[in-house]
Enzyme design. Sequence first.
Site, PDB file in Angstrom:
ATOM      1  N   LYS A  77     -14.677  12.423 -82.795  1.00  0.00           N
ATOM      2  CA  LYS A  77     -14.561  13.280 -81.777  1.00  0.00           C
ATOM      3  C   LYS A  77     -13.022  13.798 -82.792  1.00  0.00           C
ATOM      4  O   LYS A  77     -12.204  13.510 -83.872  1.00  0.00           O
ATOM      5  CB  LYS A  77     -14.203  12.179 -80.685  1.00  0.00           C
ATOM      6  N   SER A 152     -14.653  12.206 -71.471  1.00  0.00           N
ATOM      7  CA  SER A 152     -14.844  13.211 -72.521  1.00  0.00           C
ATOM      8  C   SER A 152     -15.492  13.630 -73.735  1.00  0.00           C
ATOM      9  O   SER A 152     -15.110  14.260 -74.448  1.00  0.00           O
ATOM     10  CB  SER A 152     -12.798  13.486 -72.685  1.00  0.00           C
ATOM     11  N   SER A 176     -13.073   7.720 -70.429  1.00  0.00           N
ATOM     12  CA  SER A 176     -13.894   8.560 -71.867  1.00  0.00           C
ATOM     13  C   SER A 176     -14.733   8.098 -72.183  1.00  0.00           C
ATOM     14  O   SER A 176     -15.044   8.758 -73.085  1.00  0.00           O
ATOM     15  CB  SER A 176     -12.710   9.413 -72.408  1.00  0.00           C
TER      16      SER A 176
HETATM   17  N1  GLN Z   1     -11.674  11.649 -66.670  1.00  0.00           N
HETATM   18  C1  GLN Z   1     -10.316  10.696 -67.081  1.00  0.00           C
HETATM   19  C2  GLN Z   1      -9.283  12.169 -66.838  1.00  0.00           C
HETATM   20  O1  GLN Z   1      -9.664  13.744 -66.778  1.00  0.00           O
HETATM   21  C3  GLN Z   1     -10.194  10.344 -68.160  1.00  0.00           C
HETATM   22  C4  GLN Z   1     -10.259  11.294 -69.494  1.00  0.00           C
HETATM   23  C5  GLN Z   1     -10.036  10.189 -70.486  1.00  0.00           C
HETATM   24  O2  GLN Z   1     -10.527   8.755 -70.354  1.00  0.00           O
HETATM   25  N2  GLN Z   1      -9.610  10.953 -71.829  1.00  0.00           N
HETATM   26  O3  GLN Z   1      -8.212  12.231 -67.654  1.00  0.00           O
END
Ligand code: GLN
Length: 476
Positions: A77, A152, A176
């Site tokens: 990532k 994400s 995410s």
């Molecule tokens: N969807 C969540 C956010 O926008 C989690 C994102 C994540 O786990 N990095 O904060």
Amino acid sequence: MQPFAGIAELGRGLARGDYSARELATFHLERIAAADGDLNAFIHVAEERALRAAEAADRRIARGEGGPLTGIPLAHKDIFCTAGVATTCASRMLADFVPPYDATVVARLAAAGTVCLGKTNMDEFAMGSSSETSWFGPSRNPWDRGRAPGGSSGGSAAAVGAGLVPCATGTDTGGSIRQPAAFCGVTGLKPTYGRVSRYGMIAFASSLDQGGAFGLSVEDVETVLGAMEGHDPLDSTSAERSPTRRNGAGSMRVGLPSEYWTGLSGDMGDCLLAAAKELEAAGHVLVSHSLPHTDAAVPAYYVIAGAEASANLSRYDGVRFGFRAEDPADLGDLYRRSRAAGFGTEVKRRILTGTYTLSVGYYDAYYLKAQRVRRRIQQDFLEAFEEVDVIAAPVAPGPAFELGAVDDPVAMYRQDVFTTPASLAGLPAMSMPCGFVGGLPVGLQLIGPAFEEGRLLALGHEFQRRTDWHLRHPEG
Ligand code: GLN
């Protein structure tokens, strides 16, 4: 060579000399070249470096010094720092940033002999649930190019789901890893907070961020985690624990929290219930119970994550590194214009709300209250784990949604209803494929007590021995 082979199978092929690590890397680089124009799972493909790393892996294998991951292609990532390779966090702010060092996760996986093919697309600074906030454009779902791969870590999940790499890293702050794994039909594990070093992982919300892995099976995720995990003197929150080991067979009490199992659409509910029944058929005992503060998780998460993000992102000031506005009138103007142009809308929203909830006069009402809610949620889980060994739950309210369909920020936040509780409690949680709704993959989430990844891996592995959902792959 075939795509979608597991790590152990690829390792056997390498050991037998059916193909070299260089050929394996080339095969996957060609798949990326053919598919990624469309999928946009990668922000950067590091072809030259990959081939050099593959040649080093071949020499190591020839000396008989290879391990289970030597010569295995993977993708990181783009939140993990890679020395000499652009690391953007999918933000314009870091579009030209080339880190001088490797994240611990990257260094450990390189030391294990993996061959990094490139860096994957994601929501900007990992803020989002769809990978649509990327400065480099959205990634697409390999099962339906019109849909989001989740977020994400959407690029990592899409790359594994499309067979472009056998495994990938991701990070999970509020879901995410789990939600994109579910959307793309792959297995993804968020370890216990502290299991994996955060050194060199670009910070979003430091009390929640945790690195983890995507693979085509529980077994593969376990192998990757084995090379990533462990105490790191460079991250004071990383835990000194014995390595993760898959638990032995044996009947487990599997909790089905009522708050997670009500209100699902008919098809989702049927699909997930069938998966739970499969666990029962394997000899485990299903136990219904309650996690009463579940509905407070999303608001508490967004207060805490925003607050921490506003502090973490204050370092992007246009001075030391990152995007810098031209011809500033003065220092204030440099900060203002660099941050205004460098960050996208969602990131700005988080910084603004986070700054607000931390400000004098609002701190008690928002931040402190959210911390209290977090404690209640942790307590709910502690009590539940006196009754059950593992919790089984949905990952997301539905399968992958269409790109652009969730255009209201709060509606997007509500996507995280089933993933943020385990994040706030710091618990290990995994998503694995458990069926399809309307031709799209659905994930089953397993949540365990802190540092009991071994239970999730045992139960998940058993599930995958009894089912073939994880062996189904998209066409093309
Ligand atoms: N969807 C969540 C956010 O926008 C989690 C994102 C994540 O786990 N990095 O904060």
